[in-house]
Design an enzyme around this catalytic site. Structure first.
Site, PDB file in Angstrom:
ATOM      1  N   HIS A  79     -28.899 -19.849   9.846  1.00  0.00           N
ATOM      2  CA  HIS A  79     -27.838 -18.863   9.682  1.00  0.00           C
ATOM      3  C   HIS A  79     -26.477 -19.529   9.839  1.00  0.00           C
ATOM      4  CE1 HIS A  79     -30.543 -15.136  10.549  1.00  0.00           C
ATOM      5  NE2 HIS A  79     -30.975 -15.880   9.543  1.00  0.00           N
ATOM      6  N   GLU A  81     -23.946 -18.809  11.713  1.00  0.00           N
ATOM      7  CA  GLU A  81     -23.556 -19.015  13.111  1.00  0.00           C
ATOM      8  C   GLU A  81     -24.247 -20.243  13.688  1.00  0.00           C
ATOM      9  OE1 GLU A  81     -24.380 -14.496  12.665  1.00  0.00           O
ATOM     10  OE2 GLU A  81     -24.998 -16.369  11.710  1.00  0.00           O
ATOM     11  N   CYS A 107     -27.621 -11.698  13.903  1.00  0.00           N
ATOM     12  CA  CYS A 107     -28.970 -11.265  14.246  1.00  0.00           C
ATOM     13  C   CYS A 107     -29.207 -11.575  15.721  1.00  0.00           C
ATOM     14  CB  CYS A 107     -29.998 -11.980  13.371  1.00  0.00           C
ATOM     15  SG  CYS A 107     -30.200 -13.741  13.779  1.00  0.00           S
ATOM     16  N   CYS A 110     -29.147 -15.407  16.562  1.00  0.00           N
ATOM     17  CA  CYS A 110     -27.786 -15.940  16.608  1.00  0.00           C
ATOM     18  C   CYS A 110     -27.019 -15.365  17.790  1.00  0.00           C
ATOM     19  CB  CYS A 110     -27.067 -15.661  15.299  1.00  0.00           C
ATOM     20  SG  CYS A 110     -27.746 -16.621  13.917  1.00  0.00           S
TER      21      CYS A 110
END
Length: 153
Positions: A79, A81, A107, A110
């Site tokens: 992801h 992040e 999410c 993260c």
């Protein structure tokens, strides 16, 4: 002359970063900022040196009919992040107390990384269907701030 606020400026950079995404479902960008300086950025895509989903013939999560916000372990991509946090670490830069600008709500995976990295402020442009992430962040004393258009002179 109207200038973008700092939040708009950094979110604009996060949105531009998202354009580098190789994800077939959702393009996400993240920018980590300290004292009005960009420390790291990231977008969602396959790990370094690996084929992207399009090059592999499609998205496994789409093929399996997995809804957004679920079964992240089956996603080939890191992801945005995660990539931003890894980038800061690879250059030896602490992000303790930083702000992260993300095009979409993080999410739960993260969210946990953001907490442990010591990031203190989360600013997003769009939501994401993961209420557990919001709960975890709240328990850690963090809230998600949704950016609204504004200008400063």
């Amino acid at each position: 002359m109207a200038r973008p606020s700092w939040d708009e400026y950094f979110m604009g950079i996060a949105k531009l970063t998202a354009e580098r995404s190789t994800c077939l479902k959702r393009q996400v960008g993240a920018v980590i900022v300290q004292d009005k300086h960009i420390i790291a950025s990231g977008y969602n895509g396959a790990p370094r040196g690996l084929l992207h989903c399009a090059e592999k013939g499609g998205c496994l999560r789409v093929e399996l009919g997995i809804p957004s916000g679920q079964r992240h372990e089956l996603c080939r991509a890191l992801h945005a992040e995660q990539n931003a946090i890894i980038q800061a670490a690879s250059f030896g830069h602490s992000i303790e107390g930083a702000t992260i600008y993300i095009t979409h709500q993080p999410c739960v995976i993260c969210a946990k990384m953001i907490i442990n990295a010591g990031i203190k402020k989360i600013i997003v442009a769009e939501g994401y269907p993961d209420e557990y992430a919001v709960e975890i962040l709240g328990e850690a004393g963090l809230s998600i701030v949704y950016i609204e258009p504004e200008t400063e002179d």
